[in-house]
Design a protein around this motif. Structure first.
Motif, PDB file in Angstrom:
ATOM      1  N   LEU A   1       4.292   2.582   2.023  1.00 54.92           N
ATOM      2  CA  LEU A   1       5.609   2.823   1.319  1.00 54.92           C
ATOM      3  C   LEU A   1       6.167   4.126   1.567  1.00 54.92           C
ATOM      4  O   LEU A   1       7.269   4.124   2.368  1.00 54.92           O
TER       5      LEU A   1
ATOM      6  N   PRO B   1       0.698  -1.254  -0.028  1.00 54.08           N
ATOM      7  CA  PRO B   1       0.125  -0.071  -0.036  1.00 54.08           C
ATOM      8  C   PRO B   1       0.923   1.325  -0.005  1.00 54.08           C
ATOM      9  O   PRO B   1       1.886   1.272   1.035  1.00 54.08           O
ATOM     10  N   ARG B   2       0.516   2.153  -0.762  1.00 54.55           N
ATOM     11  CA  ARG B   2       1.533   3.331  -0.952  1.00 54.55           C
ATOM     12  C   ARG B   2       1.730   4.073   0.148  1.00 54.55           C
ATOM     13  O   ARG B   2       2.481   4.693   0.615  1.00 54.55           O
ATOM     14  N   PRO B   3       0.348   4.320   0.979  1.00 65.09           N
ATOM     15  CA  PRO B   3       0.688   5.232   2.285  1.00 65.09           C
ATOM     16  C   PRO B   3       1.902   4.504   3.345  1.00 65.09           C
ATOM     17  O   PRO B   3       2.505   5.346   3.825  1.00 65.09           O
TER      18      PRO B   3
END
Lengths: 505, 167
Positions: free
Chosen positions: A388, A384-386
């Protein structure tokens, strides 16, 4: 040769083998993560080695370096978004292959190409580096200064779309490099009476701030709400027919990659593209190109890996970083009070040869570990980008704080991170700033030393044939755009330039 | 009024020129105050390079301004997670800055295991993660694990704060 064997003896102890394995795994894992290229990987992982002795630390770094380079190609193939500049070209053929269900073959061609290019490149390091170092010992302050000027000019002119923005970035870097006590007189410069600034701004803080913090803030401002879906992939393997098509590109890659890596021409971006064009021209299966020709993965990957090896020759023997990753590695050396350069091979022979030996070991580990682990690496692309980018900021803070255990460094990193954000917004390339911070102080010292020898006369800067030749090259680069305007080119413009993807450092 | 604003918005890159001018002036004024009458070795003192860099900063600022006024634009960096078709989301950026600065402010008071967890959770929240059970758990786990690995295994000291004194 004996020194290399000693190096292997050092690198093959269980502890050092463990460090190499950890380095390879960490490097690949971080390199595969979207948005993180090898330079940021090395910068973020720098604090891991603060408590280690130098040999172990550099063995680990060698693994991180090659692992990070390799990780980028996985992102290219499965996501069609290169994790780093060296892997831009890989996406051209690698992603179509993955979409046609041949992702496993593309990954295998990349992994083995990486191994082949790396091994050939490292053999060239063994053959060339001691030779270069031996001759470089004789070059004087004016020559070194000339080479550094060349690096400054090359890094601002070759890369990026706008030269003036490259120069602006370089000057920002040089300014940051000025902060602290003057090496020769002990005078304070740009410290504003602050004790925190008197030691200068730590290069690690600058690198992590520009690469990691600047990047996280920039992505935050424009976060894609629906990230790309990676293509699922099985265990990499190659059929006999594939092997027949790939072995020649693997072997041709280093011939293009190694020399380009060694000169300050922007790292692997140009040679990988040249390799792509060459393989396309030599290919018997021209119809496949653009739809997933395996040669287009094998050649550029081998080239990229060999160019990383070429970079190391220049970095170790001249102390000159030609890529962002090499610049961060140079900072790592300086952390240990070790100055790469002609004398490194005499003063730190044990360390250097252990490092070179561990390059061979790291490459082998990379091949052995990554073929079976590829499906696992592919899963990392779904992070999940958050998490990362929160993780990037988290580890950037750990790194900056751990340098001096000083909260001031965190604030400094924040300010420079904002600068990195502005640079991304307005197309100022980051690499010239990093090169400026690292090479600026060294260049100033060499210049002042040359002028001291010549008693202040400016001829002291050009009193050796080598310096003159280097300045001629500098002038050629500077006036090349003007020359092009006056001399009509007899050949039609060569192959179209590759579409400029976003390039992580 | 709005015309001026949109003119400036179009050319916001002039802000970079202003930054370069400010840096140049700063470097030059700082260089001129360096006393050179003593401690100088060799013909080139500690002033020369700052004066050169400062002057070049001013020159480049002017050249960049000329480029911008003639219609040149720096190309914003694209990327795998970057969507340049949307306008910049300043709320996310500010929240992210807040999380970062919270860590800097708290690390000396409550120690890294807590301040680091706040940083991670805050940043993940800023970036749009809304799992109110999973996020703090991951943040706390990552923070404590990092502390133990760095502080106890790797020999890189981090402030433990009151939480770690209990153990």
């Amino acid at each position: 040769m004996e020194q290399l064997l000693n190096g292997f003896a050092t690198a093959l102890t269980p502890t050092h083998l463990l460090f190499a394995a950890i380095g390879v795994l960490l490097g690949t894992a971080i390199g595969v993560l979207p948005g993180i290229g090898p330079a940021m990987a090395v910068a973020l992982l720098l604090p891991v080695t603060y408590g280690m002795e130098p040999t172990g630390a550099f063995i680990m770094f060698a693994g991180i370096y090659y692992g990070g380079m390799f990780g980028g190609s996985t992102t290219s193939i499965l996501l069609n978004t290169p994790g780093e500049s060296a892997a831009v070209v890989t996406a051209f053929e690698g992603n179509p292959m993955a979409r046609k269900g041949r992702g496993a073959q593309a990954l295998a061609a990349a992994a083995i190409g990486h191994f082949a290019g790396g091994i050939i490149g490292t053999i060239l390091i063994v053959l060339l580096a001691p030779f270069v170092a031996k001759h470089a010992v004789d070059i004087g302050a004016p020559d070194l200064f000339a080479i550094m000027v060349l690096a400054f000019i090359a890094v601002t002119s070759v890369l990026g779309a706008s030269r003036i923005r490259g120069v602006a970035s370089l000057l920002i870097g040089l300014t940051l490099g000025l902060v602290g006590l003057d090496d020769m007189t002990g005078q304070q410069r740009l410290t504003f009476g602050s004790l925190h600034l008197a030691d200068g701004i730590d290069v690690v803080v600058v690198a992590v701030a520009l690469f990691a913090v600047g990047e996280a803030l920039w992505v935050a401002a424009h976060l894609r709400r629906k990230p790309f879906e990676p293509i699922p992939v099985g265990r990499p393997w190659l059929s006999r027919a594939d092997l027949k098509r790939t072995w020649k590109p693997w072997l041709r890659g280093p011939a293009i990659g190694f020399p380009f890596g060694a000169i300050p021409a922007g790292g692997a971006e140009i040679p990988t593209f040249l390799s792509y064009v060459t393989e396309k021209r030599l290919s018997k299966n021209k119809d496949d190109w653009g739809k997933g020709a395996i040669e287009g993965v094998a050649g550029p990957e081998s080239t990229a890996s060999a160019s990383a090896a070429g970079t190391l020759v220049t970095m170790l023997t001249l102390g000159l970083p030609t890529t962002a990753t090499a610049a961060v590695m140079l900072a790592a050396f300086q952390q240990y009070g070790i100055q790469p350069g002609p004398l490194l091979f005499q003063r730190e022979a044990g360390l250097v040869w252990a490092l070179i030996a561990s390059l061979f070991i790291g490459l082998t580990l990379l091949l052995v570990l990554n073929l079976p682990l590829a499906p696992l690496w592919a899963k990392l692309l779904r992070i999940p980008r958050p998490y990362l980018y929160a993780g990037i900021l988290f580890f950037a803070s750990v790194g900056a704080y751990a340098v001096n255990a000083d909260i001031f460094d965190l604030l400094l990193m924040f300010v420079i991170g904002l600068l990195g954000f502005a640079m991304r917004r307005y197309g100022l390339p980051v690499l010239p700033a990093i090169i400026g911070v690292i090479l600026g102080p060294a260049a100033e010292q060499q210049m002042r030393r040359s002028l001291q020898l010549s008693d202040g006369s400016l001829t002291g800067l050009v009193n050796s044939p080598m310096a003159v030749i280097v300045y001629v090259v500098v002038l050629l680069i500077v006036f090349f755009p003007l020359l092009k305007r006056f001399v009509p080119s007899p050949t039609p413009p060569a192959a179209p330039t590759p579409e400029r993807h976003k390039i992580d450092a | 009024m709005t015309a001026t604003r949109s003119w400036l918005r179009e050319r916001s890159e002039l802000g970079i020129c202003a930054l370069l001018v400010a840096l140049g002036v700063l470097v030059l004024t700082d260089a001129l105050r360096i006393p050179t009458d003593f401690a100088q070795r060799g013909p080139v003192g500690p002033k020369a390079v700052p004066i050169l860099v400062g002057s070049l900063l001013l020159v480049v600022a002017v050249l960049l301004a000329r480029d911008v006024l003639r219609g040149g634009r720096g190309e914003a960096e694209g990327g795998e997670d970057v969507d340049l078709t949307e306008p910049a989301d300043w709320r996310t950026v500010l929240l992210l800055c807040g999380a970062f600065l919270a860590n800097a402010a708290l690390i000396g008071v409550v120690g890294f295991p807590i301040s680091g967890a706040i940083l991670f959770w805050g940043a993940a929240y800023a970036l749009g993660s809304r799992a109110f059970v999973r996020d703090p758990l991951i943040a706390a786990g990552l923070s404590i694990l990092t502390f133990v690995v760095f502080n106890n295994l790797l020999g890189v000291p981090l402030p433990g704060g009151p939480l770690m004194e209990v153990f």
